[in-house]
Every structure is written in structure tokens, then in C-alpha cells.
Scaffold this motif. Structure first.
Motif, PDB file in Angstrom:
ATOM      1  N   THR A 159       0.890  -1.082   0.068  1.00 11.70           N
ATOM      2  CA  THR A 159      -0.282   0.112  -0.097  1.00 11.70           C
ATOM      3  C   THR A 159       0.811   1.322   0.087  1.00 11.70           C
ATOM      4  N   PHE A 160       0.582   2.159  -0.878  1.00 13.63           N
ATOM      5  CA  PHE A 160       1.209   3.479  -0.979  1.00 13.63           C
ATOM      6  C   PHE A 160       0.847   4.099   0.361  1.00 13.63           C
ATOM      7  N   SER A 161       1.978   5.147   0.944  1.00 14.91           N
ATOM      8  CA  SER A 161       1.941   5.752   2.286  1.00 14.91           C
ATOM      9  C   SER A 161       0.959   6.867   1.993  1.00 14.91           C
ATOM     10  N   ASN A 162       0.618   7.520   2.854  1.00 14.31           N
ATOM     11  CA  ASN A 162      -0.234   8.772   3.031  1.00 14.31           C
ATOM     12  C   ASN A 162       0.677   9.831   2.398  1.00 14.31           C
ATOM     13  N   PHE A 163       1.857   9.866   2.587  1.00 10.88           N
ATOM     14  CA  PHE A 163       2.915  10.935   2.168  1.00 10.88           C
ATOM     15  C   PHE A 163       2.783  10.864   0.571  1.00 10.88           C
ATOM     16  N   THR A 164       2.875   9.781  -0.263  1.00 13.00           N
ATOM     17  CA  THR A 164       2.955   9.483  -1.452  1.00 13.00           C
ATOM     18  C   THR A 164       1.778   9.869  -2.105  1.00 13.00           C
ATOM     19  N   GLU A 165       0.573   9.465  -1.573  1.00 12.58           N
ATOM     20  CA  GLU A 165      -0.696   9.978  -1.884  1.00 12.58           C
ATOM     21  C   GLU A 165      -0.844  11.471  -2.051  1.00 12.58           C
ATOM     22  N   THR A 166      -0.336  12.009  -0.921  1.00  8.72           N
ATOM     23  CA  THR A 166      -0.520  13.521  -0.741  1.00  8.72           C
ATOM     24  C   THR A 166       0.372  14.312  -1.861  1.00  8.72           C
ATOM     25  N   GLN A 167       1.741  13.644  -2.065  1.00  5.34           N
ATOM     26  CA  GLN A 167       2.607  14.038  -3.216  1.00  5.34           C
ATOM     27  C   GLN A 167       1.829  14.006  -4.653  1.00  5.34           C
ATOM     28  N   ALA A 168       1.090  12.807  -4.730  1.00  4.49           N
ATOM     29  CA  ALA A 168       0.673  12.581  -6.099  1.00  4.49           C
ATOM     30  C   ALA A 168      -0.381  13.609  -6.080  1.00  4.49           C
ATOM     31  N   GLU A 169      -1.335  13.891  -5.440  1.00  5.53           N
ATOM     32  CA  GLU A 169      -2.382  14.947  -5.563  1.00  5.53           C
ATOM     33  C   GLU A 169      -1.848  16.499  -5.612  1.00  5.53           C
ATOM     34  N   CYS A 170      -0.760  16.768  -5.043  1.00  2.27           N
ATOM     35  CA  CYS A 170      -0.049  17.969  -5.343  1.00  2.27           C
ATOM     36  C   CYS A 170       0.532  18.207  -6.799  1.00  2.27           C
ATOM     37  N   VAL A 171       0.836  17.172  -7.245  1.00  5.83           N
ATOM     38  CA  VAL A 171       1.670  17.395  -8.688  1.00  5.83           C
ATOM     39  C   VAL A 171       0.219  17.430  -9.553  1.00  5.83           C
ATOM     40  N   VAL A 172      -0.841  16.679  -9.531  1.00  6.31           N
ATOM     41  CA  VAL A 172      -1.891  16.788 -10.101  1.00  6.31           C
ATOM     42  C   VAL A 172      -2.720  17.952 -10.038  1.00  6.31           C
ATOM     43  N   LYS A 173      -2.782  18.995  -8.831  1.00  8.18           N
ATOM     44  CA  LYS A 173      -3.032  20.095  -8.610  1.00  8.18           C
ATOM     45  C   LYS A 173      -2.442  21.262  -9.339  1.00  8.18           C
ATOM     46  N   ARG A 174      -1.277  20.968  -9.555  1.00  8.36           N
ATOM     47  CA  ARG A 174      -0.547  21.902 -10.400  1.00  8.36           C
ATOM     48  C   ARG A 174      -0.784  21.750 -11.800  1.00  8.36           C
ATOM     49  N   THR A 175      -1.539  21.029 -12.720  1.00  3.39           N
ATOM     50  CA  THR A 175      -2.149  21.007 -13.730  1.00  3.39           C
ATOM     51  C   THR A 175      -3.152  21.917 -13.950  1.00  3.39           C
ATOM     52  N   PRO A 176      -2.830  23.067 -14.775  1.00  2.91           N
ATOM     53  CA  PRO A 176      -4.031  24.121 -14.836  1.00  2.91           C
ATOM     54  C   PRO A 176      -5.529  23.790 -15.412  1.00  2.91           C
ATOM     55  N   ALA A 177      -5.312  22.658 -16.056  1.00  2.00           N
ATOM     56  CA  ALA A 177      -6.847  22.009 -16.497  1.00  2.00           C
ATOM     57  C   ALA A 177      -7.740  21.554 -15.555  1.00  2.00           C
ATOM     58  N   ARG A 178      -8.864  21.560 -15.531  1.00  2.10           N
ATOM     59  CA  ARG A 178      -9.790  20.855 -14.581  1.00  2.10           C
ATOM     60  C   ARG A 178     -10.219  19.633 -15.041  1.00  2.10           C
ATOM     61  N   GLY A 179     -10.560  18.741 -13.798  1.00  2.00           N
ATOM     62  CA  GLY A 179     -11.090  17.560 -14.076  1.00  2.00           C
ATOM     63  C   GLY A 179     -10.104  16.444 -13.807  1.00  2.00           C
ATOM     64  N   PHE A 180      -9.019  16.562 -13.632  1.00  2.00           N
ATOM     65  CA  PHE A 180      -7.953  15.629 -13.177  1.00  2.00           C
ATOM     66  C   PHE A 180      -7.766  15.224 -11.727  1.00  2.00           C
TER      67      PHE A 180
END
Length: 206
Positions: A159-180
Motif C-alpha cells: 500500500t502506498f503511504s499517505n505521504f505518497t498519495e499527498t505528493q501525487a495530489e500536489c502534482v495533479v493540482k499543478r495542472t492548470p486544466a480541471r477534471g484531473f
């Protein structure tokens, strides 16, 4: 990619080396490790995209045994949802086609340039579609799901750690487009666009 990973490793004080293996250049059933030698102070991490075996689905168990010889600390697997050799041929091809459609439509959402889209279609999608179709023609019978094959060779999911999940979410939030967005599904981290699955990542140990 090599430069980015090397820079990141240097920033956290780790020595780093990247080796890329083209499985197509290896003889099936004759995989060996003449060029890999590690010591007790080194850790091996393997990034294994599932689609790298789509050209020869029956080779997946041998490839995994080859990887297991490395005694990796962790194996990260990426799945675009195309490699469903556990489905009948028509459903497999339709499933793969829909996965590529989802990817192309997500590119429209980020306003990718025409040149970028053309290159992705030519150098990424077309070869993968050809590989999927040819691979299934070589092995027309249904095979176990790739996760089942991982387990049969001796790998188990981590199982991925909570830290890994948070990092993934941060990367996605940098995407200017919505829906990801990123979804956590049991041991998977899944990248979605408009609730359509684009890519999933899983971690394995042996």
C-alpha cells in the motif's frame, strides 16, 4: 528523466544510477543479469510499465522472474488499462481503444498543441495499439490478469503511504486544466480525468 531523478537524488544526499532495459532486445526464456552487480549498501528499484509486455503477453511471467533476480527493494507498476488479456479478444481491443480515447480527450483538456498531440499519437499511441493487437494475435487465448501473474511469481502488493498519495495530489493540482484527480483504490493510486481512468500505479515486493 535521468537528469531530473539524478538532481532529486543529489538534493536528498543519495547516489543514483539509472539503467534502462529494452525487453524486446532480450531473448525470451533466456533472460539473465550479466551486467547487474549490487552490494549491501545499494537498493534496486524497478519501474515496470505493464504495456512493455503487450507485444508478447506470454512473456510476462518470464519478465517478472527476470526482475525478481534483481532482488528489488520495490517494483512500481504502471497500468494504462489496455492490457486486459484476461478478456476475450474483441473486448480486449475495445477496452484498449477506449483507454487511448480517454487519453487523447484529456490532452484536449490541457490545450496541448497540435504538434504535441501528433507526436503522442505517432510515437506513443500508435505503437501501443499495434503492440496490443499483434500481441493478442500471438496469444489469442485468455490469460490470467497481470496482477494474478505478479502474485503467482512471488510478488505481493504494498500500500502506498499517505505521504505518497499527498505528493501525487500536489502534482495533479499543478495542472492548470480541471477534471484531473487522484483516487486511492485499495493498493492502487489512480490518475483520473472526468472520472475516467487514465493510469494506475501499484507497488510490489517479493
Amino acid at each position: 528523466m535521468r537528469d531530473n531523478l539524478t538532481q532529486f537524488a543529489n538534493e536528498i544526499g543519495l547516489s543514483f544510477e539509472l539503467d534502462v532495459i529494452n525487453f524486446d532486445s532480450l531473448e525470451q526464456n533466456c533472460y539473465s543479469l550479466p551486467f547487474f552487480r549490487t552490494n549491501e549498501n545499494e537498493a534496486v528499484v524497478v519501474n515496470f510499465p505493464i504495456w512493455c509486455s503487450s507485444n508478447q503477453p506470454s512473456a510476462l511471467p518470464s519478465l517478472l522472474r527476470f526482475i525478481k533476480q534483481l532482488s528489488p527493494k520495490i517494483v512500481v507498476s504502471l497500468d494504462q488499462g489496455c492490457d486486459r488479456s484476461d478478456l476475450p479478444f474483441p473486448q480486449h481491443i475495445l477496452h484498449a481503444f477506449q483507454s487511448h480515447v480517454n487519453l487523447l480527450e484529456s490532452l484536449d483538456a490541457v490545450n496541448a498543441t497540435t504538434d504535441a498531440v501528433n507526436k503522442i499519437e505517432r510515437f506513443l499511441l500508435q505503437p501501443r495499439i499495434e503492440s496490443t493487437v499483434l500481441g493478442r494475435l500471438r496469444a489469442p487465448e485468455k490469460m490470467p490478469n497481470w496482477k494474478t501473474i505478479f502474485a503467482s511469481v512471488g510478488f505481493y502488493p504494498v500500500t502506498f503511504s499517505n505521504f505518497t498519495e499527498t505528493q501525487a495530489e500536489c502534482v495533479v493540482k499543478r495542472t492548470p486544466a480541471r477534471g484531473f484527480h487522484v483516487e486511492k483504490r485499495q493498493a492502487l493510486l489512480v490518475l483520473c480525468w472526468q472520472r475516467r481512468e487514465l493510469m494506475s500505479a501499484s507497488a510490489w515486493r517479493c
